[in-house]
Motif scaffolding. Structure first.
Motif, PDB file in Angstrom:
ATOM      1  N   ASN A 679       3.835  14.138  -9.897  1.00  0.00           N
ATOM      2  CA  ASN A 679       2.773  13.707  -8.982  1.00  0.00           C
ATOM      3  C   ASN A 679       2.898  12.235  -8.648  1.00  0.00           C
ATOM      4  O   ASN A 679       2.689  11.821  -7.500  1.00  0.00           O
ATOM      5  CB  ASN A 679       1.408  14.002  -9.607  1.00  0.00           C
ATOM      6  N   LEU A 680       3.229  11.466  -9.634  1.00  0.00           N
ATOM      7  CA  LEU A 680       3.415  10.048  -9.364  1.00  0.00           C
ATOM      8  C   LEU A 680       4.576   9.820  -8.409  1.00  0.00           C
ATOM      9  O   LEU A 680       4.511   8.990  -7.500  1.00  0.00           O
ATOM     10  CB  LEU A 680       3.653   9.302 -10.679  1.00  0.00           C
ATOM     11  N   GLU A 681       5.619  10.573  -8.636  1.00  0.00           N
ATOM     12  CA  GLU A 681       6.764  10.444  -7.743  1.00  0.00           C
ATOM     13  C   GLU A 681       6.372  10.796  -6.311  1.00  0.00           C
ATOM     14  O   GLU A 681       6.739  10.108  -5.360  1.00  0.00           O
ATOM     15  CB  GLU A 681       7.883  11.355  -8.231  1.00  0.00           C
ATOM     16  N   ARG A 682       5.609  11.844  -6.197  1.00  0.00           N
ATOM     17  CA  ARG A 682       5.191  12.247  -4.855  1.00  0.00           C
ATOM     18  C   ARG A 682       4.264  11.204  -4.233  1.00  0.00           C
ATOM     19  O   ARG A 682       4.354  10.899  -3.053  1.00  0.00           O
ATOM     20  CB  ARG A 682       4.477  13.592  -4.939  1.00  0.00           C
ATOM     21  N   ASP A 683       3.395  10.677  -5.053  1.00  0.00           N
ATOM     22  CA  ASP A 683       2.505   9.649  -4.524  1.00  0.00           C
ATOM     23  C   ASP A 683       3.283   8.429  -4.055  1.00  0.00           C
ATOM     24  O   ASP A 683       2.977   7.829  -3.021  1.00  0.00           O
ATOM     25  CB  ASP A 683       1.496   9.252  -5.601  1.00  0.00           C
ATOM     26  N   VAL A 684       4.292   8.087  -4.835  1.00  0.00           N
ATOM     27  CA  VAL A 684       5.093   6.928  -4.444  1.00  0.00           C
ATOM     28  C   VAL A 684       5.781   7.185  -3.111  1.00  0.00           C
ATOM     29  O   VAL A 684       5.800   6.334  -2.215  1.00  0.00           O
ATOM     30  CB  VAL A 684       6.121   6.616  -5.550  1.00  0.00           C
ATOM     31  N   GLU A 685       6.311   8.372  -2.971  1.00  0.00           N
ATOM     32  CA  GLU A 685       6.980   8.677  -1.706  1.00  0.00           C
ATOM     33  C   GLU A 685       5.990   8.700  -0.546  1.00  0.00           C
ATOM     34  O   GLU A 685       6.312   8.246   0.557  1.00  0.00           O
ATOM     35  CB  GLU A 685       7.712  10.005  -1.830  1.00  0.00           C
ATOM     36  N   ASP A 686       4.836   9.242  -0.807  1.00  0.00           N
ATOM     37  CA  ASP A 686       3.826   9.233   0.250  1.00  0.00           C
ATOM     38  C   ASP A 686       3.451   7.809   0.653  1.00  0.00           C
ATOM     39  O   ASP A 686       3.322   7.490   1.843  1.00  0.00           O
ATOM     40  CB  ASP A 686       2.574   9.983  -0.209  1.00  0.00           C
ATOM     41  N   LEU A 687       3.291   7.004  -0.354  1.00  0.00           N
ATOM     42  CA  LEU A 687       2.925   5.618  -0.046  1.00  0.00           C
ATOM     43  C   LEU A 687       4.053   4.910   0.687  1.00  0.00           C
ATOM     44  O   LEU A 687       3.812   4.115   1.596  1.00  0.00           O
ATOM     45  CB  LEU A 687       2.581   4.886  -1.341  1.00  0.00           C
ATOM     46  N   GLN A 688       5.267   5.196   0.283  1.00  0.00           N
ATOM     47  CA  GLN A 688       6.387   4.577   0.993  1.00  0.00           C
ATOM     48  C   GLN A 688       6.421   5.025   2.447  1.00  0.00           C
ATOM     49  O   GLN A 688       6.685   4.235   3.349  1.00  0.00           O
ATOM     50  CB  GLN A 688       7.691   4.936   0.287  1.00  0.00           C
ATOM     51  N   ARG A 689       6.149   6.290   2.635  1.00  0.00           N
ATOM     52  CA  ARG A 689       6.169   6.778   4.015  1.00  0.00           C
ATOM     53  C   ARG A 689       5.034   6.169   4.820  1.00  0.00           C
ATOM     54  O   ARG A 689       5.209   5.788   5.979  1.00  0.00           O
ATOM     55  CB  ARG A 689       6.078   8.301   4.011  1.00  0.00           C
ATOM     56  N   ASP A 690       3.892   6.071   4.197  1.00  0.00           N
ATOM     57  CA  ASP A 690       2.776   5.443   4.901  1.00  0.00           C
ATOM     58  C   ASP A 690       3.088   3.988   5.226  1.00  0.00           C
ATOM     59  O   ASP A 690       2.769   3.495   6.311  1.00  0.00           O
ATOM     60  CB  ASP A 690       1.517   5.531   4.051  1.00  0.00           C
TER      61      ASP A 690
END
Length: 770
Positions: A679-690
DNA sequence: TCAATGTGTCATAAT
DNA sequence: GGATTATGACACATT
């Protein structure tokens, strides 16, 4: 049979084309349908080349018209309908709407060639296909956009009827295909088409037939189903002629009253550009590139090509910046409207919004894909040099300025002039911060290298709908192993379920004695029956292991296909066994299992018992480890009270219970830990994309702002330079300045006064902040 | 042989 | 206070 079919197919096709070329109208399907059923079966069976015309016949009967294609009155009927449709379609600014899907079909790595089959949505959902859509030049942004683009395409599909590649001709002819007016019928067509093309997808000769089908489509009116000679072999000429024909029709036959919807639909064009601030006369300017083409076909063609090149860039914008589309401001957003003076960004966003919301318009724009030139029907072959080789988001965004360059009058289009000509410098080069661009690029690259987090989340939802402790065993691959192992052990089928937890009572050396399954029913290894089977197969694997592999697998989706393999992944932790069992811990040969002697199975299962199970058996514990571990404490104490147990036995039972529970707790803990990490990994990727998206938006806003300032500055200088005093001398810029009044008037005031007012205005926001 | 990984177990704290 | 759960740490097996 196949050769005969191919022979007949190609021969009839060639004959039909020849007849059509000499002016004889032939509808093969009519004969095939009504007169030659065997031939129809032979030819139409798996061939996709005939589905188009067959659909026309279907439509002729299904939509209620019921006019036979060979009716004598058909000419007038279809001609009238076609002309009417031409007139109606004229104002819709129809550019080929379906090539994109045809191209998707061609690019489908799975080789599905049917553009009209209902599975086109699957094609759109294919990530690989989407990456293909983005084109090789967009590799930097593929990973970021593939999900968003998929959503975008789904959005398009949700609004617009699914169109297929076999409509190409009608788009060139009229623009508006019949499917635009009859979506339900189109679905029926797709159903039939799917049946017809099930075999065609496997046909190696499709490419030839597909080309023939395309050529044949040129001979069939997409709107009326009418077959007519291909008078204009060239796509561009045909496009020009169609436009001219439409315009002539418009001028000669159609009074304006009949075109009542014309202005309304024109708005669909103007909506694609930020027309909120345009003066009313701009619509004429907007239309002029198209409508004035009747007088000068060359100009029309040239403008048409320009328009297509612009649209192509717009399509690339769709392909490459879907997130921007998804996150772009709504039409009423101030960001979109306030920048209407600088058409670049607003145009871009507005067009994108329309692409996401308006089916027809979106298709019209989206079909300008770089692959369109591969089709022999579009006039975009000459557009190739116009396609930017480096179609990054920014470059494609610049393409939108050309749209303004076309639609806006030159005097209002200073920014477009800055970017339209190749000889002019790239304005962004001087406007953008290189560091910012580098950051964006690096971010895109970083996102690209990682697995798409959205897909990961989807997979997670698919494979683990419950983030808690309990997993649905039906979603677990263990069910697979369960089915596989159902026949391997007869004892497994007789496993008894005790209350909430099922205890696996497998046969041991003494048939009456029980073996124990340490993996209980608590925790996320919920289905002990499957576990029993897995243990019977020698796999230590328990539910969490599979769960873990599922989670690991969506790091790489390709691993998902290897799930059955997972049953062999489980470690053979023979250290759990007693030393006596370790001596002969080798797995029995499969043949032994197949022969299925119960004794051998019992030996095998005996070898698979855990250390605690052996201990319990050695201590002659009268109940199963499963009960020991999983029974509620009250029942557990009640169970203990029923038996006269020694202190050693009680101690062992408590240890077994403690270890068993701790074992499951450890498994749960590891599962949670892994979930947290993912989940953290996904959050990081989401934040990077944002972050990347926000940076891009910031760049675009800055660019628009800069261009607006430049425009205002140039206008200011121009106005100021024309001012003269009483003596006819120009005012000095150092002494005077122009000031914009609130009522729209412009005042010439001394520079000192202007500076003072500017300072006051600067202070106001600061005071407000305080 | 070594590193990475998976798993069970223990100790301990938290519930 | 006992039972249960959570988790770090360790050992061992497997790859």
């Amino acid at each position: 049979m196949l050769s005969l079919k191919k022979y007949l197919t190609e021969g009839l096709l060639q004959f039909t084309i020849l007849l059509s070329l000499i002016g004889v109208r032939v509808d093969v399907d009519t004969y095939l349908t009504s007169q030659l059923p065997p031939l129809r079966e032979i030819i139409l069976g798996p061939s996709s080349a005939y589905t188009q015309t067959q659909f026309h016949n279907l439509r002729n009967t299904l939509d209620g018209y019921g006019v036979h294609p060979k009716s004598i009155d058909l000419d007038n009927y279809f001609t009238a309908r076609r002309l009417l449709s031409q007139v109606r379609a004229l104002d819709r600014f129809q550019v080929p709407t379906t090539e994109v899907n045809a191209w998707l079909v061609h690019r489908d790595p799975e080789g599905s060639v049917s553009g009209s089959q209902p599975s086109s949505g699957l094609t759109l959902e294919s990530s690989s296909g989407l990456q293909d859509v983005t084109g090789p030049d967009n590799g930097v942004r593929e990973s970021e956009t593939e999900q968003g683009f998929s959503e975008d395409l789904e959005d398009l599909g949700a609004v617009a009827p699914p169109v297929s590649g076999d409509l190409t001709k009608e788009d060139i002819d009229l623009g508006a295909g019949r499917e635009t007016f009859d979506y339900s019928h189109r679905q029926k067509e797709q159903d039939v088409d799917k049946e017809l093309q099930d075999g065609a997808e496997q046909d190696d000769t499709w490419s030839g037939e597909g080309a023939e089908a395309l050529a044949r489509n040129l001979l069939v009116d997409g709107e009326t189903g009418e077959s007519f000679p291909a008078q204009v072999p060239g796509g561009e000429d045909q496009t020009a002629l169609s436009l001219e024909e439409c315009l002539r029709l418009l001028e000669a036959t159609c009074p304006f009253g009949e075109n009542a919807e014309f202005p309304a639909d024109i708005s669909s064009i103007t909506e694609a550009v930020p027309s909120e601030s345009e003066p009313p006369g701009l619509q004429n300017n907007l239309l002029s590139p198209l409508l004035t083409g009747t007088d000068s076909p060359f100009d029309l063609e040239q403008q048409w090509q320009d328009l297509m090149s612009i649209m192509e860039m717009q399509a690339m914008e769709v392909n490459t910046s879907t997130n921007e589309i998804l996150y772009s401001a709504p039409p009423g957003d101030p960001l979109s409207t306030n920048y209407s003076l600088a058409p670049n960004t607003p145009i871009n966003q507005n067009v994108s919004l329309h692409q996401a919301s308006l089916g027809g318009c979106s298709q019209d724009f989206s079909l300008f894909s770089p692959e369109v030139e591969s089709l022999p029907v579009a006039s975009s072959s000459t557009l190739l040099p116009l396609v930017p080789s480096n179609s990054t988001s920014l470059n494609s965004t610049f393409g939108s300025t050309n749209l303004a360059g076309l639609f806006f009058p030159p005097q209002l289009n200073g920014t477009a002039n800055d970017t339209a000509g190749p000889e002019l410098p790239d304005p962004l080069g001087g406007l953008l911060d290189e560091a910012m661009l580098d950051e964006i690029s690096l971010m895109d690259l970083a996102i690209e290298e990682g697995f798409n987090p959205v897909q990961a989340s989807q997979l997670e939802e698919e494979f683990d709908s419950d983030s808690g402790l309990s997993l649905d065993s039906s979603h677990s691959p263990s069910s697979l192993s369960s089915s596989e192992g159902s026949s391997s052990s007869s004892s497994s089928s007789s496993s008894s379920s005790s209350s909430s937890s099922s205890s696996s009572s497998s046969s041991s050396s003494s048939s009456a004695s029980s073996s124990f399954s340490e993996e209980g029913a608590v925790g996320y290894s919920s289905d002990s029956e499957t576990l029993d089977l897995e243990e019977a197969e020698g796999a230590v694997g328990y539910q969490p292991e599979y769960s873990k592999f599922c989670r690991m697998s969506y790091q790489d989706p390709s691993q998902l296909s290897c799930l059955p393999y997972l049953e062999h992944v489980g470690h053979n932790h023979t250290y759990n066994m007693a030393p006596s069992a370790l001596d002969s811990a080798d797995l029995p040969p499969p043949s032994a299992l197949k022969k299925g002697s119960k004794e051998k199975q019992a030996d095998f299962l005996d070898k698979q018992m855990s250390r605690d199970e052996h201990r319990a058996r050695a201590m002659k514990i009268p109940f199963t480890n499963d009960k020991i571990i999983n029974l509620p404490v009250e029942e557990f104490n009640e169970l203990l009270s029923k038996y006269q147990l020694s202190e050693a036995q009680l101690s062992l039972i408590r240890d077994i219970r403690r270890r068993g529970k701790n074992k499951m707790a450890a498994q749960n803990c590891r599962k949670r830990k892994l979930d947290t990490i993912l989940n953290l990994e996904r959050d990081v990727e989401d934040l990077q994309r944002d972050k990347a998206r926000l940076l891009r938006e910031k760049v675009e806003f800055l660019r628009s702002l800069r261009q607006m300032k430049q425009k205002v500055q140039s206008l200011y200088q121009e106005v100021f330079g024309r001012l003269r005093d009483e003596n006819g001398r120009p005012y000095s810029p150092s002494q005077y300045a122009l000031q914009y009044a609130g009522d729209g008037s412009v005042l010439l005031i001394p520079r000192t006064l202007a500076d003072q007012q500017a300072r006051r205005q600067e202070r106001k926001p600061k005071d407000r902040r305080k």
